[in-house]
Design a protein around this motif. Sequence first.
Motif, PDB file in Angstrom:
ATOM      1  N   ARG A  59       0.838  -1.199   0.000  1.00 42.16           N
ATOM      2  CA  ARG A  59       0.000   0.000   0.000  1.00 42.16           C
ATOM      3  C   ARG A  59       0.879   1.257   0.000  1.00 42.16           C
ATOM      4  N   THR A  60       1.932   1.231   0.800  1.00 50.52           N
ATOM      5  CA  THR A  60       2.872   2.364   0.845  1.00 50.52           C
ATOM      6  C   THR A  60       3.541   2.559  -0.503  1.00 50.52           C
ATOM      7  N   ASN A  61       3.935   1.466  -1.138  1.00 47.06           N
ATOM      8  CA  ASN A  61       4.544   1.571  -2.471  1.00 47.06           C
ATOM      9  C   ASN A  61       3.607   2.273  -3.446  1.00 47.06           C
ATOM     10  N   VAL A  62       2.333   1.898  -3.417  1.00 41.84           N
ATOM     11  CA  VAL A  62       1.353   2.531  -4.313  1.00 41.84           C
ATOM     12  C   VAL A  62       1.192   4.012  -3.983  1.00 41.84           C
ATOM     13  N   LEU A  63       1.039   4.314  -2.713  1.00 40.34           N
ATOM     14  CA  LEU A  63       0.861   5.713  -2.305  1.00 40.34           C
ATOM     15  C   LEU A  63       2.064   6.572  -2.661  1.00 40.34           C
ATOM     16  N   ASN A  64       3.264   5.975  -2.662  1.00 37.59           N
ATOM     17  CA  ASN A  64       4.486   6.698  -3.017  1.00 37.59           C
ATOM     18  C   ASN A  64       4.748   6.690  -4.520  1.00 37.59           C
ATOM     19  N   GLY A  65       3.870   6.051  -5.269  1.00 35.22           N
ATOM     20  CA  GLY A  65       4.032   6.015  -6.724  1.00 35.22           C
ATOM     21  C   GLY A  65       5.051   5.005  -7.209  1.00 35.22           C
ATOM     22  N   ASN A  66       5.476   4.101  -6.341  1.00 30.74           N
ATOM     23  CA  ASN A  66       6.460   3.093  -6.735  1.00 30.74           C
ATOM     24  C   ASN A  66       5.735   1.817  -7.171  1.00 30.74           C
ATOM     25  N   LEU A  67       5.154   1.874  -8.355  1.00 32.39           N
ATOM     26  CA  LEU A  67       4.364   0.744  -8.846  1.00 32.39           C
ATOM     27  C   LEU A  67       5.230  -0.438  -9.245  1.00 32.39           C
ATOM     28  N   GLU A  68       6.465  -0.174  -9.626  1.00 29.54           N
ATOM     29  CA  GLU A  68       7.363  -1.293  -9.925  1.00 29.54           C
ATOM     30  C   GLU A  68       7.568  -2.151  -8.673  1.00 29.54           C
ATOM     31  N   ALA A  69       7.828  -1.530  -7.529  1.00 28.33           N
ATOM     32  CA  ALA A  69       8.019  -2.273  -6.281  1.00 28.33           C
ATOM     33  C   ALA A  69       6.728  -2.973  -5.864  1.00 28.33           C
ATOM     34  N   PHE A  70       5.598  -2.300  -6.055  1.00 28.62           N
ATOM     35  CA  PHE A  70       4.319  -2.915  -5.723  1.00 28.62           C
ATOM     36  C   PHE A  70       4.124  -4.201  -6.525  1.00 28.62           C
ATOM     37  N   TRP A  71       4.290  -4.120  -7.835  1.00 25.26           N
ATOM     38  CA  TRP A  71       4.050  -5.299  -8.671  1.00 25.26           C
ATOM     39  C   TRP A  71       5.105  -6.377  -8.458  1.00 25.26           C
ATOM     40  N   ARG A  72       6.338  -5.983  -8.147  1.00 29.27           N
ATOM     41  CA  ARG A  72       7.382  -6.984  -7.856  1.00 29.27           C
ATOM     42  C   ARG A  72       6.998  -7.764  -6.605  1.00 29.27           C
ATOM     43  N   SER A  73       6.483  -7.071  -5.612  1.00 32.42           N
ATOM     44  CA  SER A  73       6.026  -7.739  -4.392  1.00 32.42           C
ATOM     45  C   SER A  73       4.875  -8.695  -4.700  1.00 32.42           C
ATOM     46  N   VAL A 125      -2.252 -11.448 -11.774  1.00 31.56           N
ATOM     47  CA  VAL A 125      -2.353 -10.126 -12.390  1.00 31.56           C
ATOM     48  C   VAL A 125      -0.989  -9.430 -12.394  1.00 31.56           C
ATOM     49  N   ALA A 126      -0.124  -9.802 -11.459  1.00 31.95           N
ATOM     50  CA  ALA A 126       1.190  -9.161 -11.331  1.00 31.95           C
ATOM     51  C   ALA A 126       2.075  -9.391 -12.550  1.00 31.95           C
ATOM     52  N   ARG A 127       1.855 -10.473 -13.270  1.00 30.54           N
ATOM     53  CA  ARG A 127       2.661 -10.705 -14.482  1.00 30.54           C
ATOM     54  C   ARG A 127       2.494  -9.542 -15.450  1.00 30.54           C
ATOM     55  N   ILE A 128       1.282  -9.086 -15.605  1.00 33.29           N
ATOM     56  CA  ILE A 128       1.021  -7.956 -16.503  1.00 33.29           C
ATOM     57  C   ILE A 128       1.412  -6.642 -15.834  1.00 33.29           C
ATOM     58  N   GLY A 129       1.041  -6.473 -14.567  1.00 36.86           N
ATOM     59  CA  GLY A 129       1.360  -5.237 -13.852  1.00 36.86           C
ATOM     60  C   GLY A 129       2.849  -4.957 -13.835  1.00 36.86           C
ATOM     61  N   TYR A 130       3.640  -5.972 -13.509  1.00 35.77           N
ATOM     62  CA  TYR A 130       5.097  -5.769 -13.459  1.00 35.77           C
ATOM     63  C   TYR A 130       5.642  -5.463 -14.849  1.00 35.77           C
ATOM     64  N   ALA A 131       5.157  -6.178 -15.849  1.00 40.30           N
ATOM     65  CA  ALA A 131       5.633  -5.935 -17.220  1.00 40.30           C
ATOM     66  C   ALA A 131       5.332  -4.501 -17.668  1.00 40.30           C
ATOM     67  N   LEU A 132       4.215  -3.946 -17.219  1.00 38.88           N
ATOM     68  CA  LEU A 132       3.857  -2.576 -17.597  1.00 38.88           C
ATOM     69  C   LEU A 132       4.650  -1.516 -16.842  1.00 38.88           C
ATOM     70  N   TRP A 133       5.020  -1.806 -15.590  1.00 34.94           N
ATOM     71  CA  TRP A 133       5.630  -0.780 -14.750  1.00 34.94           C
ATOM     72  C   TRP A 133       7.120  -0.957 -14.496  1.00 34.94           C
ATOM     73  N   VAL A 134       7.711  -2.057 -14.946  1.00 38.05           N
ATOM     74  CA  VAL A 134       9.145  -2.257 -14.732  1.00 38.05           C
ATOM     75  C   VAL A 134       9.923  -1.169 -15.487  1.00 38.05           C
ATOM     76  N   THR A 135      10.972  -0.665 -14.861  1.00 38.39           N
ATOM     77  CA  THR A 135      11.730   0.447 -15.447  1.00 38.39           C
ATOM     78  C   THR A 135      12.816  -0.001 -16.409  1.00 38.39           C
ATOM     79  N   ASP A 136      13.088  -1.291 -16.442  1.00 40.21           N
ATOM     80  CA  ASP A 136      14.172  -1.809 -17.279  1.00 40.21           C
ATOM     81  C   ASP A 136      13.784  -3.210 -17.747  1.00 40.21           C
ATOM     82  N   THR A 137      13.770  -3.420 -19.039  1.00 41.03           N
ATOM     83  CA  THR A 137      13.370  -4.728 -19.563  1.00 41.03           C
ATOM     84  C   THR A 137      14.329  -5.838 -19.142  1.00 41.03           C
TER      85      THR A 137
END
Length: 80
Positions: A13-27, A35-47
């Motif tokens: 929840r903190t990750n989302v509130l701080n805008g760190n969606l990559e960390a949220f989806w990695r968790s 759903v995280a397979r798609i979420g992480y693929a969309l928000w990861v900063t480095d392929t």
Amino acid sequence: MASSDLAITAQERTNVLNGNLEAFWRSRLSKKDPVARIGYALWVTDTTKLKHVIQSGDTNFWNIGITKGLLTGSLWLVRL
């Protein structure tokens, strides 16, 4: 934590509130949230990170079939 426990944690929840969606989806990936397979693929900063997570992960979770250098399955035709 049971593998079926997909409840959002305080840290997620903190990750989302701080805008760190990559960390949220990695968790969420660590919980095998489908759903995280798609979420992480969309928000990861480095392929490269995405490639590493897929290659080091559970092939059943990622629904992977490797054919002629192409990744097929959940992430259809993403060139590694």
